[in-house]
Write a protein that holds these residues in place. Sequence first.
Motif, PDB file in Angstrom:
ATOM      1  N   VAL A  57       0.525  -1.423   0.236  1.00  0.00           N
ATOM      2  CA  VAL A  57       0.128  -0.553  -0.329  1.00  0.00           C
ATOM      3  C   VAL A  57       0.889   1.089  -0.315  1.00  0.00           C
ATOM      4  O   VAL A  57       1.568   1.592   0.762  1.00  0.00           O
ATOM      5  CB  VAL A  57      -1.053   0.492   1.758  1.00  0.00           C
ATOM      6  N   PRO A  58       0.594   2.148  -0.656  1.00  0.00           N
ATOM      7  CA  PRO A  58       1.766   3.106  -0.727  1.00  0.00           C
ATOM      8  C   PRO A  58       1.346   4.323   0.073  1.00  0.00           C
ATOM      9  O   PRO A  58       0.145   4.201   0.619  1.00  0.00           O
ATOM     10  CB  PRO A  58       1.433   4.161  -2.392  1.00  0.00           C
ATOM     11  N   HIS A  59       2.037   5.364   0.863  1.00  0.00           N
ATOM     12  CA  HIS A  59       1.929   6.097   1.537  1.00  0.00           C
ATOM     13  C   HIS A  59       0.928   6.664   0.583  1.00  0.00           C
ATOM     14  O   HIS A  59       1.451   7.149  -0.130  1.00  0.00           O
ATOM     15  CB  HIS A  59       3.306   6.515   2.140  1.00  0.00           C
ATOM     16  N   PRO A  60       0.432   7.471   1.921  1.00  0.00           N
ATOM     17  CA  PRO A  60      -1.232   8.147   1.654  1.00  0.00           C
ATOM     18  C   PRO A  60      -0.318   9.803   0.972  1.00  0.00           C
ATOM     19  O   PRO A  60      -1.398  10.726   0.244  1.00  0.00           O
ATOM     20  CB  PRO A  60      -2.177   8.332   2.500  1.00  0.00           C
ATOM     21  N   SER A  61       0.730  10.013   0.882  1.00  0.00           N
ATOM     22  CA  SER A  61       0.761  10.707   0.630  1.00  0.00           C
ATOM     23  C   SER A  61       1.302  10.699  -0.728  1.00  0.00           C
ATOM     24  O   SER A  61       1.930  11.757  -1.383  1.00  0.00           O
ATOM     25  CB  SER A  61       1.755  11.816   1.451  1.00  0.00           C
ATOM     26  N   ASN A  62       1.925   9.967  -1.289  1.00  0.00           N
ATOM     27  CA  ASN A  62       2.038   9.634  -2.585  1.00  0.00           C
ATOM     28  C   ASN A  62       1.399   8.330  -2.912  1.00  0.00           C
ATOM     29  O   ASN A  62       0.990   7.826  -4.574  1.00  0.00           O
ATOM     30  CB  ASN A  62       3.580   8.712  -2.770  1.00  0.00           C
ATOM     31  N   ARG A  63      -0.272   9.502  -2.496  1.00  0.00           N
ATOM     32  CA  ARG A  63      -1.169   8.845  -3.653  1.00  0.00           C
ATOM     33  C   ARG A  63      -1.158   8.614  -4.894  1.00  0.00           C
ATOM     34  O   ARG A  63      -1.110   9.491  -6.074  1.00  0.00           O
ATOM     35  CB  ARG A  63      -3.322   8.976  -3.264  1.00  0.00           C
ATOM     36  N   PRO A  64      -1.114   7.368  -6.239  1.00  0.00           N
ATOM     37  CA  PRO A  64      -1.452   7.550  -7.564  1.00  0.00           C
ATOM     38  C   PRO A  64      -2.081   8.038  -8.349  1.00  0.00           C
ATOM     39  O   PRO A  64      -3.552   8.081  -7.338  1.00  0.00           O
ATOM     40  CB  PRO A  64      -1.493   6.164  -7.381  1.00  0.00           C
ATOM     41  N   ALA A  65      -2.597   8.634  -9.012  1.00  0.00           N
ATOM     42  CA  ALA A  65      -2.977   9.498 -10.177  1.00  0.00           C
ATOM     43  C   ALA A  65      -4.375   8.569 -10.501  1.00  0.00           C
ATOM     44  O   ALA A  65      -4.341   7.023 -10.745  1.00  0.00           O
ATOM     45  CB  ALA A  65      -2.394   9.871 -11.225  1.00  0.00           C
ATOM     46  N   GLY A  66      -5.637   8.552 -10.886  1.00  0.00           N
ATOM     47  CA  GLY A  66      -6.249   7.958 -11.113  1.00  0.00           C
ATOM     48  C   GLY A  66      -6.712   6.879  -9.736  1.00  0.00           C
ATOM     49  O   GLY A  66      -7.342   7.376  -8.495  1.00  0.00           O
ATOM     50  N   CYS A  67      -7.753   5.994 -10.711  1.00  0.00           N
ATOM     51  CA  CYS A  67      -7.588   4.667  -9.299  1.00  0.00           C
ATOM     52  C   CYS A  67      -6.477   3.940  -8.971  1.00  0.00           C
ATOM     53  O   CYS A  67      -5.833   4.162  -9.280  1.00  0.00           O
ATOM     54  CB  CYS A  67      -8.434   3.387 -10.241  1.00  0.00           C
ATOM     55  N   ASP A  96      -5.196   0.159 -19.742  1.00  0.00           N
ATOM     56  CA  ASP A  96      -4.156   1.168 -19.663  1.00  0.00           C
ATOM     57  C   ASP A  96      -5.169   2.097 -20.133  1.00  0.00           C
ATOM     58  O   ASP A  96      -5.679   1.665 -21.057  1.00  0.00           O
ATOM     59  CB  ASP A  96      -2.902   0.661 -20.430  1.00  0.00           C
ATOM     60  N   GLY A  97      -4.095   3.492 -19.924  1.00  0.00           N
ATOM     61  CA  GLY A  97      -4.789   4.678 -19.967  1.00  0.00           C
ATOM     62  C   GLY A  97      -6.216   4.988 -19.227  1.00  0.00           C
ATOM     63  O   GLY A  97      -6.014   6.204 -19.022  1.00  0.00           O
ATOM     64  N   SER A 116      -8.171   8.627 -14.979  1.00  0.00           N
ATOM     65  CA  SER A 116      -9.194   9.009 -13.802  1.00  0.00           C
ATOM     66  C   SER A 116     -10.248   8.016 -12.620  1.00  0.00           C
ATOM     67  O   SER A 116      -9.113   6.980 -12.438  1.00  0.00           O
ATOM     68  CB  SER A 116     -11.047   8.966 -14.784  1.00  0.00           C
ATOM     69  N   ILE A 117     -10.951   8.770 -11.428  1.00  0.00           N
ATOM     70  CA  ILE A 117     -10.772   8.424 -10.316  1.00  0.00           C
ATOM     71  C   ILE A 117     -12.754   7.525 -10.925  1.00  0.00           C
ATOM     72  O   ILE A 117     -13.213   7.764 -11.703  1.00  0.00           O
ATOM     73  CB  ILE A 117     -10.886   8.906  -9.547  1.00  0.00           C
ATOM     74  N   PRO A 118     -12.581   5.944 -11.215  1.00  0.00           N
ATOM     75  CA  PRO A 118     -13.664   5.541 -11.034  1.00  0.00           C
ATOM     76  C   PRO A 118     -14.870   6.119 -10.052  1.00  0.00           C
ATOM     77  O   PRO A 118     -14.464   5.979  -8.523  1.00  0.00           O
ATOM     78  CB  PRO A 118     -13.618   3.672 -11.039  1.00  0.00           C
ATOM     79  N   GLN A 119     -15.867   6.248 -10.258  1.00  0.00           N
ATOM     80  CA  GLN A 119     -16.815   6.470 -10.013  1.00  0.00           C
ATOM     81  C   GLN A 119     -17.848   5.222  -9.201  1.00  0.00           C
ATOM     82  O   GLN A 119     -17.526   4.138  -9.878  1.00  0.00           O
ATOM     83  CB  GLN A 119     -17.890   7.088  -9.998  1.00  0.00           C
ATOM     84  N   PRO A 120     -18.700   4.977  -8.514  1.00  0.00           N
ATOM     85  CA  PRO A 120     -19.267   3.803  -7.273  1.00  0.00           C
ATOM     86  C   PRO A 120     -20.272   3.773  -8.716  1.00  0.00           C
ATOM     87  O   PRO A 120     -20.744   3.871  -8.945  1.00  0.00           O
ATOM     88  CB  PRO A 120     -19.905   3.911  -6.272  1.00  0.00           C
ATOM     89  N   VAL A 121     -20.008   2.114  -9.014  1.00  0.00           N
ATOM     90  CA  VAL A 121     -21.783   1.439  -9.886  1.00  0.00           C
ATOM     91  C   VAL A 121     -22.115   0.843  -9.264  1.00  0.00           C
ATOM     92  O   VAL A 121     -21.517   0.174  -8.524  1.00  0.00           O
ATOM     93  CB  VAL A 121     -20.965   0.804 -10.468  1.00  0.00           C
ATOM     94  N   ARG A 122     -23.107   1.147  -9.131  1.00  0.00           N
ATOM     95  CA  ARG A 122     -24.496  -0.576  -8.217  1.00  0.00           C
ATOM     96  C   ARG A 122     -24.533  -1.908  -9.132  1.00  0.00           C
ATOM     97  O   ARG A 122     -25.255  -1.777 -10.594  1.00  0.00           O
ATOM     98  CB  ARG A 122     -25.940   0.334  -8.784  1.00  0.00           C
TER      99      ARG A 122
END
Lengths: 332, 367
Positions: free
Chosen positions: A284-294, A305-306, A311-317
């Motif tokens: 688990v990366p340190h929260p200060s090095n949060r990866p971009a996207g998901c 890829d790409g 982009s950050i995925p939104q919750p899907v029901r």
Amino acid sequence: MNQPILSVKDLSVQFRLLEGTTRAVEQLSLDLFPGKCLAVVGESGSGKSVTARTILRILDRNAHVTSGEILLDPDTPNELDLMRLPSTGRRIRAIRGQRIALIFQEPMASLSMHYTVGNQLMEAVRIHSGVPRDIAFAKAVTLLVEVGIPNPAARMSAFPFQLSGGLRQRVGIALALAGEPDILIADEPTTALDVTTQAQVLNLLRKLQKERNLSLLLITHDLGVVAEMANEVLVMYLGRAVETGSVERVFASPQHPYTRALMRSMPRIDATPRERLATIGGAVPHPSNRPAGCPFHPRCEEKIDGLCSSSIPQPVRRGHNEASCFLVQETG
Amino acid sequence: MNTDAQPQRLTPGPVEFNDRKAVLRVENLIKHYRIERGFFRRTTTTIRAVSDVSLTIRRGETLALVGESGCGKTTVARCIIRAHKPTGGSISFSATDDDAIDIGNLSLKDLKPIRQRMQMIFQDPFSSLNPRMTVGEIIAEPLIASGVPATEQRARVKELLQLVGMPTSAATRFPHAFSGGQRQRIGIARALAPSPALLVADEPVSALDVSVQAQIINLLLDIQDRLQLSMLFISHDLSVVRHVSDRIAVMYLGRIVEEASTETLYSRPLHPYTEALLSAVPSKDPTQRGRQLPLTGDIADPSNIPTGCAFHPRCRYATEPCRKDVPALRRAADGTAVACHRARELHLTGVGSNDRTSSYGAPLPTN
């Protein structure tokens, strides 16, 4: 389903440190229903403890809640947003202990070494109800009986360090019950305990939940504890909810690649000899090095890829579950 | 319930060792701690942390020592690496096949060369690495102690880092730059540096996150296969133990109450304490929750051990003889051993490996 008793909406918490800003919790929402157990699961750095501390408004000074509401009794005439209360005021102090109580991982953290068990329990009882000493003493003994401590009258004069880990955790639970709360937040309540003592403490929590109709917010990293206790599950990774749903559904058909990987990497008591475990690459990366996207994409075997890195995925029901992943297809 | 749960060839008497290639053979180990009080340092209490433990580890084998905290499993480990001097009994260690040495009574000077052949992996990867030394220095330290020339050290450090799955560039960095799992890998590399014959691992994965724990378990298994290491694996987590161990010894209040191969112990436990430990493991299946735990109370105080079988106050099968006589550890010809008066008559419940298939939707690893 009935109304939740506690509702967290769109909560984001940051820590401002010398090294920069750490986003500990991001856009987290959860609902706790009366008499039910919601388990918040995650590894270290997932923000699960920060969430608990935010609800009680006991975060450190360098923490900043940048958005979100914490609603007690939402959609009722008594609805109260805890975020609007001053964190040191009289009103939030009345809620701590009397509406929402906290059980710690290491009960020594919540107990003083210098006072007896009875002294500390009576203090809690008197702060919450203001009864005279003799009534508080009787109430404290009743609490010790309720949490299953053998020989309670004698234990009243014991110091916490004279008790075993299991008994100490029971005292910690008695202390939490002193204010007659209806919501209990248990932060890794059995992590420091042996497997036998863990089973006893879980049985106790289950019994109390039934008898007192307590709503339990259980914070843990142990999926075994989740399977034993929870009605609903919320899986967190790096400050974000990645999957939520009923415990049966999440265990039977986990949707998010992280939940699946977590379940596969658990050691099993019915394993074959020298059986290798499925692993999640990296840490688990340190929260200060949060990866971009998901946040999970660098460790995800199914990443697109790409897409996942940008982009950050939104919750899907999906049925009664929700997963924040681009791979999950929405269903009714 | 198992109908064939009784060992047929239980014989009383001393534990027999007939195996040819034992790396470690502990016989009748005793460790008492004296609590002294007052001006004359009178012994007021004796804590009997380990009373009469015998165990053998064969070459390439992992023996797991399991039990609740306070049962003496860490004390046994500390006596074996001679961090503590045993009160009684013998510990014979043979790094190569022919030279067994009793290390229980050796002087510190004579111990030094032997210590290199048995190394320890610790529970907490944060406190077991010196923060002022680089990773390279940490791993090279046992090499310096064993007189490896400086020119060879660097190559060996590099080789060890690769073995534990770390980049060789890690050698010049300090421990704080690494996560818990990486630090545990560094600790393992340090333990492997002097080419030990025996690894003593005291709860090596209990401080780690679930996903990292799986990596370290796999690493230990892989390294053991490659280097033919013997290992004493101490843990209270029976799920972890199932993956790593060949044989298991269950300890309760300073004594071994059951010993068996991993398969046998899980499927057919013979001691009620083993049955209780197995049943206490959370089921990891929400449809099987809320089983009744056949165990109440806490482990007794080792300074005040109950009479008879130490487990009898918590045992649901206890009868009159259990309160009076200490049951001897009886060993069957197949190596299974149990210390219970009622082992022949009880039918205890284990964990099936066939009847309980995984309940997860996720596919299981196939290997």
